[in-house]
Design a protein around this motif. Structure first.
Motif, PDB file in Angstrom:
ATOM      1  N   THR A 565       0.847  -1.183   0.000  1.00  0.00           N
ATOM      2  CA  THR A 565       0.000   0.000   0.000  1.00  0.00           C
ATOM      3  C   THR A 565       0.890   1.243   0.000  1.00  0.00           C
ATOM      4  OG1 THR A 565      -1.931   1.020   1.014  1.00  0.00           O
ATOM      5  CG2 THR A 565      -0.263   0.152   2.508  1.00  0.00           C
ATOM      6  N   TRP A 566       0.282   2.404  -0.191  1.00  0.00           N
ATOM      7  CA  TRP A 566       1.068   3.619  -0.228  1.00  0.00           C
ATOM      8  C   TRP A 566       1.473   4.039   1.180  1.00  0.00           C
ATOM      9  CZ3 TRP A 566      -2.305   6.768  -4.232  1.00  0.00           C
ATOM     10  CH2 TRP A 566      -1.957   6.338  -5.518  1.00  0.00           C
ATOM     11  N   SER A 567       2.695   4.517   1.309  1.00  0.00           N
ATOM     12  CA  SER A 567       3.157   5.011   2.606  1.00  0.00           C
ATOM     13  C   SER A 567       2.944   6.520   2.661  1.00  0.00           C
ATOM     14  CB  SER A 567       4.642   4.671   2.789  1.00  0.00           C
ATOM     15  OG  SER A 567       5.428   5.571   2.046  1.00  0.00           O
ATOM     16  N   SER A 568       3.373   7.123   3.762  1.00  0.00           N
ATOM     17  CA  SER A 568       3.217   8.574   3.888  1.00  0.00           C
ATOM     18  C   SER A 568       4.306   9.325   3.131  1.00  0.00           C
ATOM     19  CB  SER A 568       3.232   8.969   5.363  1.00  0.00           C
ATOM     20  OG  SER A 568       4.408   8.458   5.944  1.00  0.00           O
ATOM     21  N   GLY A 569       5.342   8.591   2.686  1.00  0.00           N
ATOM     22  CA  GLY A 569       6.439   9.252   1.984  1.00  0.00           C
ATOM     23  C   GLY A 569       6.122   9.520   0.521  1.00  0.00           C
ATOM     24  N   TRP A 570       6.768  10.544  -0.017  1.00  0.00           N
ATOM     25  CA  TRP A 570       6.545  10.891  -1.419  1.00  0.00           C
ATOM     26  C   TRP A 570       7.878  10.935  -2.137  1.00  0.00           C
ATOM     27  CZ3 TRP A 570       1.598  12.494  -3.306  1.00  0.00           C
ATOM     28  CH2 TRP A 570       0.608  12.625  -2.318  1.00  0.00           C
ATOM     29  N   HIS A 571       7.850  10.700  -3.454  1.00  0.00           N
ATOM     30  CA  HIS A 571       9.016  10.931  -4.304  1.00  0.00           C
ATOM     31  C   HIS A 571       8.516  11.533  -5.604  1.00  0.00           C
ATOM     32  CE1 HIS A 571      13.068  10.266  -5.910  1.00  0.00           C
ATOM     33  NE2 HIS A 571      12.444  10.013  -7.055  1.00  0.00           N
ATOM     34  N   GLU A 572       8.980  12.714  -5.905  1.00  0.00           N
ATOM     35  CA  GLU A 572       8.575  13.428  -7.116  1.00  0.00           C
ATOM     36  C   GLU A 572       7.066  13.380  -7.331  1.00  0.00           C
ATOM     37  OE1 GLU A 572      10.949  12.221 -10.460  1.00  0.00           O
ATOM     38  OE2 GLU A 572      12.704  13.282  -9.694  1.00  0.00           O
ATOM     39  N   GLY A 573       6.329  13.598  -6.247  1.00  0.00           N
ATOM     40  CA  GLY A 573       4.874  13.730  -6.395  1.00  0.00           C
ATOM     41  C   GLY A 573       4.087  12.443  -6.359  1.00  0.00           C
ATOM     42  N   ARG A 574       4.768  11.326  -6.124  1.00  0.00           N
ATOM     43  CA  ARG A 574       4.022  10.069  -6.033  1.00  0.00           C
ATOM     44  C   ARG A 574       4.311   9.388  -4.697  1.00  0.00           C
ATOM     45  NH1 ARG A 574       4.638  10.480 -11.384  1.00  0.00           N
ATOM     46  NH2 ARG A 574       6.838  10.004 -11.197  1.00  0.00           N
ATOM     47  N   HIS A 575       3.302   8.686  -4.202  1.00  0.00           N
ATOM     48  CA  HIS A 575       3.465   7.980  -2.937  1.00  0.00           C
ATOM     49  C   HIS A 575       4.509   6.891  -3.047  1.00  0.00           C
ATOM     50  CE1 HIS A 575       0.574   9.337   0.028  1.00  0.00           C
ATOM     51  NE2 HIS A 575      -0.322   9.510  -0.931  1.00  0.00           N
ATOM     52  N   LYS A 576       5.380   6.821  -2.049  1.00  0.00           N
ATOM     53  CA  LYS A 576       6.223   5.633  -1.915  1.00  0.00           C
ATOM     54  C   LYS A 576       5.343   4.484  -1.430  1.00  0.00           C
ATOM     55  CE  LYS A 576      10.406   8.239  -0.923  1.00  0.00           C
ATOM     56  NZ  LYS A 576      11.499   8.471   0.025  1.00  0.00           N
ATOM     57  N   VAL A 577       5.930   3.303  -1.406  1.00  0.00           N
ATOM     58  CA  VAL A 577       5.151   2.109  -1.084  1.00  0.00           C
ATOM     59  C   VAL A 577       5.626   1.541   0.244  1.00  0.00           C
ATOM     60  CG1 VAL A 577       4.659  -0.248  -1.858  1.00  0.00           C
ATOM     61  CG2 VAL A 577       4.713   1.623  -3.508  1.00  0.00           C
ATOM     62  N   GLU A 578       4.705   0.973   0.996  1.00  0.00           N
ATOM     63  CA  GLU A 578       5.106   0.230   2.195  1.00  0.00           C
ATOM     64  C   GLU A 578       4.395  -1.120   2.216  1.00  0.00           C
ATOM     65  OE1 GLU A 578       4.023   2.569   5.578  1.00  0.00           O
ATOM     66  OE2 GLU A 578       1.881   2.250   5.298  1.00  0.00           O
ATOM     67  N   ILE A 579       4.896  -2.002   3.073  1.00  0.00           N
ATOM     68  CA  ILE A 579       4.347  -3.361   3.139  1.00  0.00           C
ATOM     69  C   ILE A 579       3.713  -3.580   4.503  1.00  0.00           C
ATOM     70  CG2 ILE A 579       4.959  -5.824   3.186  1.00  0.00           C
ATOM     71  CD1 ILE A 579       7.131  -5.159   1.100  1.00  0.00           C
ATOM     72  N   ASN A 580       2.480  -4.068   4.493  1.00  0.00           N
ATOM     73  CA  ASN A 580       1.809  -4.398   5.745  1.00  0.00           C
ATOM     74  C   ASN A 580       2.363  -5.730   6.265  1.00  0.00           C
ATOM     75  OD1 ASN A 580       0.109  -5.250   7.748  1.00  0.00           O
ATOM     76  ND2 ASN A 580      -1.789  -4.900   6.608  1.00  0.00           N
ATOM     77  N   PRO A 581       3.103  -5.688   7.393  1.00  0.00           N
ATOM     78  CA  PRO A 581       3.759  -6.922   7.855  1.00  0.00           C
ATOM     79  C   PRO A 581       2.756  -8.009   8.264  1.00  0.00           C
ATOM     80  CG  PRO A 581       3.987  -5.153   9.489  1.00  0.00           C
ATOM     81  CD  PRO A 581       3.355  -4.548   8.286  1.00  0.00           C
ATOM     82  N   GLU A 582       1.545  -7.607   8.625  1.00  0.00           N
ATOM     83  CA  GLU A 582       0.536  -8.608   9.002  1.00  0.00           C
ATOM     84  C   GLU A 582       0.138  -9.466   7.803  1.00  0.00           C
ATOM     85  OE1 GLU A 582      -0.789  -9.414  11.953  1.00  0.00           O
ATOM     86  OE2 GLU A 582       0.648  -8.016  12.837  1.00  0.00           O
ATOM     87  N   SER A 583      -0.019  -8.819   6.641  1.00  0.00           N
ATOM     88  CA  SER A 583      -0.525  -9.604   5.508  1.00  0.00           C
ATOM     89  C   SER A 583       0.572 -10.088   4.565  1.00  0.00           C
ATOM     90  CB  SER A 583      -1.604  -8.824   4.739  1.00  0.00           C
ATOM     91  OG  SER A 583      -1.135  -7.553   4.392  1.00  0.00           O
ATOM     92  N   CYS A 584       1.780  -9.513   4.630  1.00  0.00           N
ATOM     93  CA  CYS A 584       2.862 -10.011   3.765  1.00  0.00           C
ATOM     94  C   CYS A 584       3.223 -11.425   4.202  1.00  0.00           C
ATOM     95  CB  CYS A 584       4.097  -9.119   3.860  1.00  0.00           C
ATOM     96  SG  CYS A 584       5.502  -9.777   2.929  1.00  0.00           S
ATOM     97  N   MET A 585       3.270 -12.355   3.238  1.00  0.00           N
ATOM     98  CA  MET A 585       3.651 -13.711   3.626  1.00  0.00           C
ATOM     99  C   MET A 585       5.057 -14.065   3.128  1.00  0.00           C
ATOM    100  SD  MET A 585       3.500 -15.490   0.741  1.00  0.00           S
ATOM    101  CE  MET A 585       3.686 -17.114   1.450  1.00  0.00           C
ATOM    102  N   GLY A 586       5.759 -13.065   2.568  1.00  0.00           N
ATOM    103  CA  GLY A 586       7.177 -13.272   2.284  1.00  0.00           C
ATOM    104  C   GLY A 586       7.499 -13.987   0.992  1.00  0.00           C
ATOM    105  N   CYS A 587       6.677 -13.839  -0.027  1.00  0.00           N
ATOM    106  CA  CYS A 587       6.909 -14.570  -1.278  1.00  0.00           C
ATOM    107  C   CYS A 587       8.088 -13.992  -2.067  1.00  0.00           C
ATOM    108  CB  CYS A 587       5.654 -14.587  -2.144  1.00  0.00           C
ATOM    109  SG  CYS A 587       5.273 -13.036  -2.972  1.00  0.00           S
ATOM    110  N   SER A 588       8.414 -12.726  -1.833  1.00  0.00           N
ATOM    111  CA  SER A 588       9.570 -12.044  -2.426  1.00  0.00           C
ATOM    112  C   SER A 588       9.363 -11.554  -3.863  1.00  0.00           C
ATOM    113  CB  SER A 588      10.853 -12.902  -2.374  1.00  0.00           C
ATOM    114  OG  SER A 588      10.887 -13.820  -3.451  1.00  0.00           O
TER     115      SER A 588
END
Lengths: 601, 296
Positions: A565-588
């Motif tokens: 999902t989108w994080s609070s950080g931005w880069h050149e006007g677009r949201h950076k991405v973050e990973i919800n550790p609860e739902s990530c199952m580590g597929c890589s």
């Protein structure tokens, strides 16, 4: 799975009230109480839990099995009926299309011991490819159809269907709908009947449908139709409720409870069965009321039958022929008829709800497969399963999907048409492949079609909630059994190019796919990764996005993974991405895709 | 308390697949049956596990006909997720209904599809304060954080059941007995605490709001410049290796007939520079010129 069922079966003697039972659990209870000895099904929403519940009753009482498809399930049940024990098959509405060949002939043959088929329709298309009305199928096959309206009736009518089957030498269909199958209510239960097996009926003129025998049986089927109609006309399963005689409503199944909810003043004839219909029964009712309205979900089966009898009746001019009924829909019908006032009380919030379509799970082994297919820019013939969700953005990589097992033969047709410049690829899941994908694969080899088949083997029937099949090596009751070896099977069919890949290894999987489409002839790529939900939930260490490295390019968001999902950080006007550790199952997979190596454990 | 009427009592329970909507409704249905009511609990599953919206109707009383609640007649709307609460809000009886929602926000990937500069997630913009000002009665409760504080995120549903218990007539002991039967033995204590916390929180006053700290990040939105993105390809340097085409997140590049990269629809380019950075031949140049400068 269900505590209530477990309790009920242990305490088999007499526990008058059980549940709350779903409609499906109530049907399963009815099957057990009716003394059934053999039960078979192929999973399909909304019917799946029937056979799962049947399998909770003791193995000593009855054999319960998953079959490879609905026709096989019905044929297994037919065999058991021939052999003298009560038999049962369950399927969803479109499953009956698969089983139709057996049903049409078996209708002529009739039963030895009773045989009942529960077919679950899906009005509103909650989880199907159409909303066909099984009642039309029943009349086409000249097989009686019984329609319960709640959990108690689901149990009682199922039991009764076996008696009807044996009394009139006919298979019987019990028609449920999604809403009945998935509604829990209190149910009164009884003991299991002790039904003695019948001797095998050594009568080829009844049991072998060669033309001369079939010609003799057909008139008997017509006689049977009239006799069953008469029997059902006198059945206490019908309800006649005379109230206000200015309007008489004829209804059945779930429609009945909606009529009672919104228009309790009306006189009602609740039919236990839409086919075969007794003229005497409906005329008796129609004579007592001034205006006759038929309320039936989907097709105008009873309405048309009444019109043929010359009875003046309204139905589909007031009520829709598409979609699921609800109190609102049925109420609107009576509003159209001028019988009820427009509803006044309504919520007054007017904002558009957020779109939340179902998505492939975090770590789903299908995700990377469809990411690769999109990059490959092929013409993709899809099939039925979770992977059908890849038809929408962001994966958006499936061009067609028709019915169970259609993909491979659809691809053959596309290839033979000679119009497509893109590589032609069929995608099919393991359970669907075993259900009806093998004959078309033989067809492809036999006719030397230049196609690639992507077999998405996630080791389970995932879409319906994780049922075993012949490729899992486990039976319905969880016992170890023979396991289909897909590579051996596919090679035995004459496929020369067959490779197994790991869909968690994006680069080598993509490379295999590229080689497969280069191959002239039938090539098969097998993705070999288990479903993350079933038979056991897989949860690995979650990945993290380094917020200092993420350039918000959104490449990973193209996976549509629910853990991203989108994080609070931005880069050149677009949201950076973050990973919800609860739902990530580590597929890589996202880490493999990230062009800036920002994602790591 | 939900007012007693002739018809059944209607509780609509909604959330997202995997949250436990069905489990919550089974608890309530069992409780109603234990109290001798006729009860119907209806849901549709199949897509439920796939992160889509899930809803379950629970109706109980002396007699229940329809398994689904007519629109506008839910006595209680119990939502396990904020946007789902808003999706179903009109099912609540506007005159007598009670609104109970977890302020937790589960933002689906579909809501993060916009690619323009400064775009926010397409999540429901309505705040708990706004909604609570408009409903007759209810609670917006950060049940997920409360459960996390107790040591188990998954007990959030039990916190909500605690809040729900203040609006229905069943005795507390009966609620606890049914919940004990539904949760795994090792988590009974935490669920008992979660129930008490939710109940206590709701009893402290009607129309309470507690905002979730989680979810969207409106607070630090920068003022985003409007820019004009331009992508230039030096055709002589491009050798048609396909890297930019394959790596473009917007999939807006392609190779033309001469196997040279091209951008058929410039409006699809978001100016992310991925192709520029990855081109081994430095054949691509992206410029993001602010609108104001371009006008000069």
């Amino acid at each position: 799975m269900n505590e209530a069922v477990k309790v009920a079966s242990q305490d088999a003697a007499l526990k008058p009230v059980a549940g709350p039972f779903t409609g499906n659990e109530a049907i399963a209870r009815g099957v057990w109480e009716a003394g059934v000895k053999v039960a078979a099904a192929y999973p399909g929403t909304p019917s799946t839990e029937i056979m799962e519940s049947v399998s909770k009753y003791p193995a000593a009482d009855l054999h319960a099995q998953w079959s490879t498809n609905e026709k096989t399930a019905l044929d297994v049940a037919i065999g058991a009926s021939f052999a003298g024990v009560r038999a049962f098959a369950a399927m969803k509405h479109v499953g009956l299309n698969v089983a139709a060949d057996a049903l049409m002939s078996f209708s002529y043959i009739g039963v030895n011991a009773g045989l009942v088929i529960v077919v679950c329709d899906d009005p509103g298309i909650h989880s199907s490819q159409n909303e066909q009305d099984t009642r039309i199928f029943a009349s086409f096959a000249q097989v009686p159809v019984i329609e319960p309206s709640d959990g108690q009736e689901a149990l009682d009518f199922t039991k009764y269907a076996f008696e009807l089957s044996e009394k009139f030498d006919t298979p019987v269909i019990v028609r449920a709908t999604t809403r009945l199958s998935h509604t829990r209510s209190e149910v009164k239960v009884g003991a299991r009947q002790d039904i003695q097996p019948r001797a095998f009926n050594e009568n080829p003129s009844k049991n072998v449908m060669i033309p001369s025998n079939a010609r003799n049986q057909h008139p008997k089927v017509l006689e049977r139709e009239a006799l069953v109609a008469e029997e059902l006309a006198s059945s206490p399963l019908n309800k006649v409720e005379i109230n206000d005689t200015s309007v008489g409503v004829i209804t059945m199944g779930l429609s009945y409870v909606y009529v009672k909810e919104v228009y309790p003043e009306a006189s009602v004839l609740k039919l236990a069965s839409s086919y075969p219909l007794s003229e005497r029964l409906v005329r008796d009712f129609c004579d007592q009321v001034d205006r006759v309205i038929v309320v039936e979900e989907l097709e105008p089966v009873v309405e048309n039958a009444l019109k043929v009898m010359g009875i003046r009746v309204e139905g589909k001019s007031l009520f829709p022929r598409v979609g699921e009924f609800s109190p609102e829909v049925v109420r609107d019908g009576f509003v159209n008829a001028g019988l009820l006032p427009e509803k006044i009380r309504k919520g007054n919030f007017d904002f558009a709800p957020m779109v939340r379509p179902p998505v492939l799970c975090s770590g789903c082994p299908h995700t990377s497969c469809f990411m690769a297919l999109r990059a490959l820019d092929g013409r993709v013939a899809g099939d039925i399963g979770c992977y059908t969700l890849s038809v929408v953005e962001p994966l958006k990589s499936m061009d067609t999907c028709v019915s169970m097992g259609s993909s491979i033969a659809n691809a053959v047709g596309m290839a033979k048409a000679g119009t497509q410049t893109k590589p032609i690829i069929a995608t099919i899941g393991d359970s669907t492949f075993l259900h009806s994908g093998i004959p078309p694969l033989i067809d492809a080899v036999y006719n030397q079609a230049n196609i690639t088949v992507f077999l998405l083997d996630n080791h389970i029937t995932a879409m319906t909630g994780g049922q075993d099949h012949p490729g899992t090596g486990k039976t319905l009751r969880g016992e170890e059994t023979a396991r289909v070896d897909f590579v051996k099977l596919i090679k035995a069919l004459g496929v020369e190019w067959c490779e197994t890949v790991d869909s968690y290894d994006m680069a080598s999987m993509y490379q295999s796919l590229r080689e497969a489409v280069e191959f002239k002839g039938v090539s098969v790529v097998i993705s070999d990764r288990p479903c993350v939900l079933d038979p056991q939930k897989i949860k690995g260490d979650p990945f993290k996005v380094d917020q200092n490295k993420c350039v918000a390019c959104q490449s990973c968001m193209n996976l549509g993974c629910p853990a991203l999902t989108w994080s609070s950080g931005w880069h050149e006007g677009r949201h950076k991405v973050e990973i919800n550790p609860e739902s990530c199952m580590g597929c890589s997979i996202c880490a493999q895709i990230c062009p800036t190596d920002s994602i790591a454990l | 308390m939900v007012e007693k009427r002739n018809g059944p009592t209607n509780v609509l329970i909604v959330g997202v697949g995997g949250q436990g909507v069905i489990m919550v409704s089974k608890v309530l249905a069992q409780l109603c049956q234990n109290h001798g009511y006729e009860v119907k609990q209806s849901e549709v599953h199949g897509m439920a596990k796939r992160g889509g919206g899930v809803f379950s109707h629970v109706r109980y009383g002396s007699a229940v006909w329809s398994p689904t609640i007519p629109e506008g007649e839910a006595d209680v709307l119990l939502a396990l997720e904020w946007a789902e609460a808003l999706r179903w809000i009109n099912f609540m009886n506007p005159d007598t209904g009670t609104f109970i929602a977890d302020t937790q926000r589960i933002v689906p990937p579909f809501a993060c599809r916009a690619r323009g500069r400064g775009e926010e997630a397409g999540y429901a913009p309505q705040t708990p304060e706004e909604i609570m000002a408009q409903v007759r009665a209810g609670y917006a409760i950060d049940a997920t954080s409360m459960a996390e504080d107790l040591g188990n995120l998954k007990a959030a549903n039990t916190v909500l059941l605690g809040a729900l218990s203040t609006t229905l007539e069943f005795p507390v002991e009966d609620w606890l007995e049914v919940i004990r039967g539904f949760v795994p033995p090792h988590s009974i204590d935490i669920n008992m605490a979660a129930f008490a916390a939710g109940r206590e929180w709701a009893q402290a006053g009607d129309k309470r709001v507690e905002e979730s700290a989680k979810g969207l990040h409106k607070a630090d939105v920068e003022l985003q410049q409007q820019v004009i993105t331009k992508l230039e390809i030096t055709e002589e340097w491009c050798k048609g290796c396909d890297i930019c085409v394959k790596m473009c997140p917007e999939r807006c590049l392609r190779l033309n007939e001469q196997l040279v990269a091209e951008l058929p629809d410039p409006s699809k380019c978001t100016g992310c520079r991925m192709c520029e950075w990855l081109c081994p031949d430095f054949a691509i140049k992206i410029t993001n010129t602010p609108v104001l400068e371009a006008a000069e």
